[in-house]
Write a protein that holds these residues in place. Structure first.
Motif, PDB file in Angstrom:
ATOM      1  N   THR A  22       0.846  -1.200   0.000  1.00 26.51           N
ATOM      2  CA  THR A  22       0.000   0.000   0.000  1.00 26.51           C
ATOM      3  C   THR A  22       0.879   1.247   0.000  1.00 26.51           C
ATOM      4  N   GLY A  23       1.974   1.201   0.761  1.00 28.66           N
ATOM      5  CA  GLY A  23       2.908   2.323   0.774  1.00 28.66           C
ATOM      6  C   GLY A  23       3.521   2.561  -0.590  1.00 28.66           C
ATOM      7  N   SER A  24       3.813   1.469  -1.313  1.00 29.51           N
ATOM      8  CA  SER A  24       4.326   1.605  -2.675  1.00 29.51           C
ATOM      9  C   SER A  24       3.290   2.245  -3.577  1.00 29.51           C
ATOM     10  N   ALA A  25       2.043   1.782  -3.450  1.00 35.37           N
ATOM     11  CA  ALA A  25       0.969   2.289  -4.297  1.00 35.37           C
ATOM     12  C   ALA A  25       0.574   3.721  -3.935  1.00 35.37           C
ATOM     13  N   VAL A  26       0.505   3.988  -2.621  1.00 32.11           N
ATOM     14  CA  VAL A  26       0.092   5.322  -2.162  1.00 32.11           C
ATOM     15  C   VAL A  26       1.272   6.277  -2.308  1.00 32.11           C
ATOM     16  N   GLY A  27       1.108   7.241  -3.135  1.00 33.54           N
ATOM     17  CA  GLY A  27       2.174   8.214  -3.329  1.00 33.54           C
ATOM     18  C   GLY A  27       1.595   9.539  -3.770  1.00 33.54           C
ATOM     19  N   LEU A  28       2.394  10.276  -4.531  1.00 35.45           N
ATOM     20  CA  LEU A  28       1.918  11.562  -5.020  1.00 35.45           C
ATOM     21  C   LEU A  28       0.695  11.400  -5.907  1.00 35.45           C
ATOM     22  N   GLY A  29       0.558  10.216  -6.540  1.00 40.18           N
ATOM     23  CA  GLY A  29      -0.606   9.972  -7.383  1.00 40.18           C
ATOM     24  C   GLY A  29      -1.908  10.015  -6.612  1.00 40.18           C
ATOM     25  N   ASN A  30      -1.891   9.519  -5.352  1.00 41.88           N
ATOM     26  CA  ASN A  30      -3.103   9.517  -4.526  1.00 41.88           C
ATOM     27  C   ASN A  30      -3.395  10.880  -3.923  1.00 41.88           C
ATOM     28  N   PHE A 181       6.090   2.232  10.478  1.00 41.24           N
ATOM     29  CA  PHE A 181       5.963   3.545  11.110  1.00 41.24           C
ATOM     30  C   PHE A 181       5.209   4.525  10.218  1.00 41.24           C
ATOM     31  N   MET A 182       5.626   4.595   8.942  1.00 40.72           N
ATOM     32  CA  MET A 182       5.115   5.652   8.078  1.00 40.72           C
ATOM     33  C   MET A 182       3.670   5.445   7.648  1.00 40.72           C
ATOM     34  N   MET A 183       3.254   4.206   7.375  1.00 44.33           N
ATOM     35  CA  MET A 183       1.888   4.001   6.910  1.00 44.33           C
ATOM     36  C   MET A 183       0.839   4.330   7.971  1.00 44.33           C
ATOM     37  N   PRO A 184       0.997   3.874   9.221  1.00 46.67           N
ATOM     38  CA  PRO A 184       0.032   4.323  10.241  1.00 46.67           C
ATOM     39  C   PRO A 184       0.032   5.841  10.418  1.00 46.67           C
ATOM     40  N   MET A 185       1.220   6.460  10.355  1.00 50.17           N
ATOM     41  CA  MET A 185       1.293   7.913  10.482  1.00 50.17           C
ATOM     42  C   MET A 185       0.577   8.596   9.314  1.00 50.17           C
ATOM     43  N   LEU A 186       0.770   8.058   8.120  1.00 55.04           N
ATOM     44  CA  LEU A 186       0.117   8.627   6.944  1.00 55.04           C
ATOM     45  C   LEU A 186      -1.399   8.564   7.088  1.00 55.04           C
ATOM     46  N   LEU A 187      -1.911   7.405   7.502  1.00 53.47           N
ATOM     47  CA  LEU A 187      -3.356   7.247   7.681  1.00 53.47           C
ATOM     48  C   LEU A 187      -3.882   8.168   8.771  1.00 53.47           C
ATOM     49  N   LEU A 188      -3.129   8.279   9.874  1.00 57.85           N
ATOM     50  CA  LEU A 188      -3.541   9.143  10.978  1.00 57.85           C
ATOM     51  C   LEU A 188      -3.602  10.599  10.537  1.00 57.85           C
ATOM     52  N   LEU A 189      -2.579  11.057   9.823  1.00 62.32           N
ATOM     53  CA  LEU A 189      -2.559  12.432   9.339  1.00 62.32           C
ATOM     54  C   LEU A 189      -3.715  12.698   8.387  1.00 62.32           C
ATOM     55  N   LEU A 317       3.532  17.265   5.342  1.00 61.93           N
ATOM     56  CA  LEU A 317       4.186  16.116   5.973  1.00 61.93           C
ATOM     57  C   LEU A 317       3.567  14.820   5.454  1.00 61.93           C
ATOM     58  N   LEU A 318       2.243  14.803   5.317  1.00 65.50           N
ATOM     59  CA  LEU A 318       1.543  13.666   4.730  1.00 65.50           C
ATOM     60  C   LEU A 318       2.048  13.402   3.320  1.00 65.50           C
ATOM     61  N   LEU A 319       2.217  14.453   2.520  1.00 69.03           N
ATOM     62  CA  LEU A 319       2.688  14.307   1.153  1.00 69.03           C
ATOM     63  C   LEU A 319       4.102  13.728   1.113  1.00 69.03           C
ATOM     64  N   VAL A 320       4.950  14.159   2.034  1.00 66.47           N
ATOM     65  CA  VAL A 320       6.321  13.638   2.107  1.00 66.47           C
ATOM     66  C   VAL A 320       6.303  12.156   2.454  1.00 66.47           C
ATOM     67  N   PHE A 321       5.496  11.752   3.441  1.00 70.68           N
ATOM     68  CA  PHE A 321       5.401  10.332   3.813  1.00 70.68           C
ATOM     69  C   PHE A 321       4.930   9.491   2.619  1.00 70.68           C
ATOM     70  N   ALA A 322       3.921   9.988   1.896  1.00 70.22           N
ATOM     71  CA  ALA A 322       3.397   9.256   0.749  1.00 70.22           C
ATOM     72  C   ALA A 322       4.475   9.071  -0.318  1.00 70.22           C
ATOM     73  N   ALA A 323       5.223  10.133  -0.592  1.00 72.49           N
ATOM     74  CA  ALA A 323       6.292  10.041  -1.589  1.00 72.49           C
ATOM     75  C   ALA A 323       7.408   9.113  -1.120  1.00 72.49           C
ATOM     76  N   TRP A 324       7.731   9.155   0.152  1.00 74.03           N
ATOM     77  CA  TRP A 324       8.833   8.354   0.718  1.00 74.03           C
ATOM     78  C   TRP A 324       8.526   6.862   0.630  1.00 74.03           C
ATOM     79  N   THR A 325       7.324   6.465   1.015  1.00 75.22           N
ATOM     80  CA  THR A 325       6.984   5.040   0.970  1.00 75.22           C
ATOM     81  C   THR A 325       7.007   4.519  -0.465  1.00 75.22           C
ATOM     82  N   SER A 326       6.626   5.353  -1.421  1.00 72.17           N
ATOM     83  CA  SER A 326       6.683   4.936  -2.821  1.00 72.17           C
ATOM     84  C   SER A 326       8.116   4.853  -3.325  1.00 72.17           C
TER      85      SER A 326
END
Length: 457
Positions: A22-30, A181-189, A317-326
């Motif tokens: 999901t982290g790979s899929a969720v990125g700037l595109g989402n 760490f990053m995916m729960p934070m992304l969802l929370l944000l 910050l959410l956008l950075v996490f999304a880009a980072w996981t991808s």
């Protein structure tokens, strides 16, 4: 005989794989592209076509990629080599893996530059730079940023170091710990921003816009954009999902895991719309402002609204996490190949791949200033030189062709029994439906996406 275990290790649980994929899929595109496409092409009708396309294009190709990865248990190129030999297929099919790796590396080279914009905006928003600034002022800030090679290089460098360090640490200590760490934070944000957006009084309008189909607002171009985005949003055709599939434990159901990943990716895209549109609507801003929605429209709202500094900072910050996981998923296939094929230590491999991508990113950086040039493609004028060429080469050509080849390989080249074995060994109604869609419907749909991308219609 195929390898039964990856030399790189494997995910500790199914949930970790789901978070990673999901982290790979969720990125700037989402967070960036989906909201502005929905805004540009009429909202609810676009969303409906997008969801249908996820089912007919995204899920079949994702299952195929995971299947190939887990059966080969190696990098995309080496997995395809093993499968080609095992299935008695023509050797040319193995180059699907190489195309995927190259697509991923070219993509991350310009993806990192855009992620650098998000980092820069995170700092600027936190510092209150956008407070009280007009739309023209935001446009000027954005133009100054993208036309300054030194600043872009600094942010690009920081982001590539962040990505390379995670990949260098390996599957268990790097990728797995990062996504846990990053995916729960992304969802929370994201949920936090949706709740905040609901306080603007425009959440009902947003729901009506996103979930009430008005097909009079949906053009043929909008339908094709929805089909294309459904393919690209799941990070398909770049070897990222394939390499993550190679780390998937054998007892995990590929079908169930894929449905969960596609479902989470879709939910996050819709949540992004629910977070962004109320803020834009409440401040009288256009939701159909295209790619500038995130970097040129929303900052105006954050600069005018109560607590805009805090919530603007959280958004970027959410956008950075999304880009980072991808980005870590895009770097991993090339690193894995070097480790396997050249017996290179992972940290050294990550450093070499990261450095190569960083250097290629400089071409994108200069495309916004002294190396910019215009050209015509598919009836549109492009203004940013090599950045646009890289984007067309990957998103428009290599990714859809890679996805098409993956569907054809699983549906027509691999033995039916091999496919069934990897999907649990049972050929029930669910398998028959997936197999039919993968063989006939998905290839046709992906080919239509490809034709649209190169301007045939």
């Amino acid at each position: 005989m195929l390898k039964q275990a990856s030399i790189h290790g494997q995910w500790s649980t199914r949930m970790v794989f789901i978070l990673a994929a999901t982290g790979s899929a969720v990125g700037l595109g989402n967070i960036w592209k989906f909201p502005y496409l929905a805004g540009e092409y009429g909202g609810g009708a676009f969303v409906l076509v997008y969801l249908l396309s996820i089912a007919l294009i995204g899920i079949p190709v994702m299952m195929s990629e995971i299947l190939i990865g887990r059966r080969g248990r190696q990098s995309p190129l080496n997995s395809l080599k093993s499968l080609v030999e095992n299935e008695g297929a023509r050797r040319e099919w193995q180059w699907i893996g190489l195309v995927g790796i190259l697509s991923a590396l070219v993509t991350i080279s310009f993806y990192s530059v855009i992620a650098g914009w998000a980092l820069a905006y995170l700092v600027r928003t936190s510092a209150g730079v956008f407070v009280g600034v007009t739309h023209e002022g935001i446009d000027s800030i954005f133009s100054d940023l993208v036309s300054d090679p030194e600043r872009l290089l600094a942010w690009h460098t920081i982001f590539m170091v962040m990505t390379t360090v995670v990949v260098a640490r390996g599957v268990k200590s790097g990728l797995e710990q990062a996504v846990k760490f990053m995916m729960p934070m992304l969802l929370l944000l994201l949920v936090f921003l949706v709740v905040y957006g609901s306080t603007t009084g425009k959440l009902t309008d947003t729901f009506l816009f996103l979930f009430t189909p008005d097909f009079s607002q949906l053009s043929a171009a909008g339908m094709l954009e929805a089909m294309g985005h459904a393919f690209f949003t799941l990070s398909l055709g770049m070897g990222a999902i394939m390499i993550y599939g190679s780390y998937l434990p054998g007892e995990v159901s590929i079908g169930k895991a894929t449905l969960l990943v596609a479902g989470m990716d879709t939910v996050i895209a819709l949540l992004a719309g629910l977070a962004i549109f109320p803020i834009a609507l409440a401040n009288g801003l256009a939701v159909d402002s295209g790619p500038g929605l995130i970097f040129q429209t929303l900052p105006v709202a954050f600069g005018q609204m109560p607590d805009g500094v805090l919530f603007g900072a959280l958004f970027f910050l959410l956008l950075v996490f999304a880009a980072w996981t991808s980005s870590i998923s895009l770097l991993e296939p090339g690193v894995a190949w070097l480790v396997e094929s050249l017996n290179m230590q992972r940290r050294r491999a990550a450093a070499w791949v990261g450095l190569s991508v960083w250097m290629l990113g400089i071409v994108t950086i200069m495309s916004f200033s002294s190396w910019s040039f215009e050209f015509e493609f598919a009836g549109e004028t492009k203004h940013n030189g090599m950045f646009d060429i890289f984007n067309i080469l990957t998103a428009g050509i290599l990714l859809p062709l890679g996805g098409l080849a993956i569907a054809l390989f699983c549906g027509w080249i691999m033995r039916r029994q091999s496919v069934a074995d990897e999907l649990g060994g049972k050929e029930g109604a669910g398998f028959e439906l997936w197999y039919f869609v993968t063989r006939y419907i998905t290839p046709l749909a992906v080919f239509v996406v490809f034709l649209r991308a190169i301007g045939v219609f």
